[in-house]
Write a protein that holds these residues in place. Structure first.
Motif, PDB file in Angstrom:
ATOM      1  N   UNK A  58      12.789   3.667  -3.917  1.00 48.86           N
ATOM      2  CA  UNK A  58      12.513   2.001  -3.622  1.00 48.86           C
ATOM      3  C   UNK A  58      11.522   2.038  -3.855  1.00 48.86           C
ATOM      4  N   UNK A  59      11.713   0.577  -4.674  1.00 54.62           N
ATOM      5  CA  UNK A  59      10.307  -0.020  -5.263  1.00 54.62           C
ATOM      6  C   UNK A  59       9.878  -1.562  -3.811  1.00 54.62           C
ATOM      7  N   UNK A  60       8.614  -1.507  -2.816  1.00 56.84           N
ATOM      8  CA  UNK A  60       8.762  -2.319  -1.594  1.00 56.84           C
ATOM      9  C   UNK A  60       8.175  -3.282  -2.744  1.00 56.84           C
ATOM     10  N   UNK A  61       7.922  -3.244  -4.233  1.00 61.52           N
ATOM     11  CA  UNK A  61       7.806  -4.766  -4.619  1.00 61.52           C
ATOM     12  C   UNK A  61       6.061  -4.961  -4.941  1.00 61.52           C
ATOM     13  N   UNK A  62       5.739  -4.375  -3.805  1.00 63.50           N
ATOM     14  CA  UNK A  62       3.333  -4.711  -3.696  1.00 63.50           C
ATOM     15  C   UNK A  62       3.499  -3.645  -2.835  1.00 63.50           C
ATOM     16  N   UNK A  63       1.725  -3.039  -3.690  1.00 64.70           N
ATOM     17  CA  UNK A  63       1.066  -1.864  -2.984  1.00 64.70           C
ATOM     18  C   UNK A  63       0.133  -2.424  -1.885  1.00 64.70           C
ATOM     19  N   UNK A  64       0.461  -1.235  -0.409  1.00 59.26           N
ATOM     20  CA  UNK A  64      -0.497  -1.209   1.020  1.00 59.26           C
ATOM     21  C   UNK A  64      -1.582  -0.433   0.084  1.00 59.26           C
ATOM     22  N   UNK A  90       4.584   6.709  -1.237  1.00 63.97           N
ATOM     23  CA  UNK A  90       3.158   7.141  -1.853  1.00 63.97           C
ATOM     24  C   UNK A  90       3.270   5.697  -3.340  1.00 63.97           C
ATOM     25  N   UNK A  91       2.079   5.900  -3.983  1.00 62.07           N
ATOM     26  CA  UNK A  91       1.589   5.231  -5.272  1.00 62.07           C
ATOM     27  C   UNK A  91       1.665   5.764  -6.515  1.00 62.07           C
ATOM     28  N   UNK A  92       0.715   7.511  -6.512  1.00 57.83           N
ATOM     29  CA  UNK A  92       0.888   8.211  -7.960  1.00 57.83           C
ATOM     30  C   UNK A  92       1.082   9.592  -7.278  1.00 57.83           C
ATOM     31  N   UNK A  93       1.113  10.222  -8.019  1.00 53.93           N
ATOM     32  CA  UNK A  93       1.108  11.734  -7.782  1.00 53.93           C
ATOM     33  C   UNK A  93      -0.897  11.813  -6.806  1.00 53.93           C
ATOM     34  N   UNK A  94      -1.081  10.749  -7.246  1.00 58.30           N
ATOM     35  CA  UNK A  94      -3.143  10.932  -6.706  1.00 58.30           C
ATOM     36  C   UNK A  94      -2.778   9.659  -5.704  1.00 58.30           C
ATOM     37  N   UNK A 167      -5.401   5.321   0.567  1.00 55.21           N
ATOM     38  CA  UNK A 167      -4.440   5.658   0.810  1.00 55.21           C
ATOM     39  C   UNK A 167      -3.086   4.333  -0.045  1.00 55.21           C
ATOM     40  N   UNK A 168      -2.772   5.134  -1.173  1.00 62.13           N
ATOM     41  CA  UNK A 168      -1.583   3.489  -1.434  1.00 62.13           C
ATOM     42  C   UNK A 168      -0.815   3.942  -1.433  1.00 62.13           C
ATOM     43  N   UNK A 169       0.513   3.346  -1.212  1.00 64.27           N
ATOM     44  CA  UNK A 169       1.762   3.328  -1.523  1.00 64.27           C
ATOM     45  C   UNK A 169       2.898   2.180  -1.727  1.00 64.27           C
TER      46      UNK A 169
END
Length: 212
Positions: A58-64, A90-94, A167-169
């Motif tokens: 699922x892509x939430x459309x923007x990063x929080x 998350x955003x990526x493995x990082x 932390x970005x997701x």
């Protein structure tokens, strides 16, 4: 409402061209409250991500962004096909939250340290529903607590979380490069710290529709 994306496509549709909506838990088994089909050949209202070929998420459309000294609580029901590095959000493995194994959750922020959160009891089992709540305190402590099925199953003092470990997701149920294999349901993100009684209340209110 958010659409499921598949890696390699540029629209918000599944590989068969059908729009699929992310619906709340507890709705009718075949349709969500807005009248859209929820499931991918399953008889529950959960988000079914079991497919070895298209790796849906699922892509939430923007990063929080959760600030390094900020507060957040992530709550979700999981029914993993396996318990080896199954990515939840998350955003990526990082920047990721994942099931590392049957007795550990891993939290990683801003390409920093992998913070291992062990359970003191209650393994996560493949093919069975488990309720997970990760609660991150802010301020000076930055302590992360993990709850499994409403119980505080261990805490980890994350003093390594510094000002550069935000932390970005953006994605739920895997990432564009890392997958979740199984089912997710009732995914909630709070901007504050849930107390133990609040986590338990959420678990008790939703466990009836997640019986094993």
């Amino acid at each position: 409402w958010k659409n499921i994306h598949n890696p390699g496509t540029h629209d918000a549709t599944l590989s068969n061209g059908t729009n699929t909506m992310f619906c709340p838990s507890g709705v009718d088994s075949s349709r969500c409250s807005q009248g859209f089909i929820m499931n991918r050949q399953k008889n529950t209202s959960s988000l079914n991500l079991t497919n070895g070929s298209d790796d849906p998420y699922v892509d939430l459309g923007s990063t929080t962004t959760v600030a390094a000294d900020g507060t957040a609580s992530f709550v979700v029901w999981v029914k993993p096909d396996d318990v080896v590095d199954n990515y939840i959000t998350g955003l990526a493995s990082a920047d990721s939250l994942r099931i590392h194994n049957a007795t550990q959750i891993k939290y990683r922020a801003a390409n920093g340290t992998h913070h291992v959160l062990p359970f003191s009891s209650g393994d996560i089992e493949a093919g069975k529903w488990s309720h997970i709540a990760l609660v991150k305190a802010g301020g000076g402590s930055n302590e992360i607590s993990i709850y499994i099925n409403g119980d505080l199953n261990g805490t980890a003092s994350t003093t390594q979380v510094t000002s550069n470990e935000e932390f970005d997701y953006r994605y739920i149920g895997g990432l564009p490069t890392d997958t979740f294999r199984g089912q997710l349901d009732g995914f909630l993100v709070y901007s504050d710290v849930l107390s133990g009684p609040e986590v338990l209340r959420n678990y008790n209110a939703t466990k009836g529709s997640h019986r094993n």
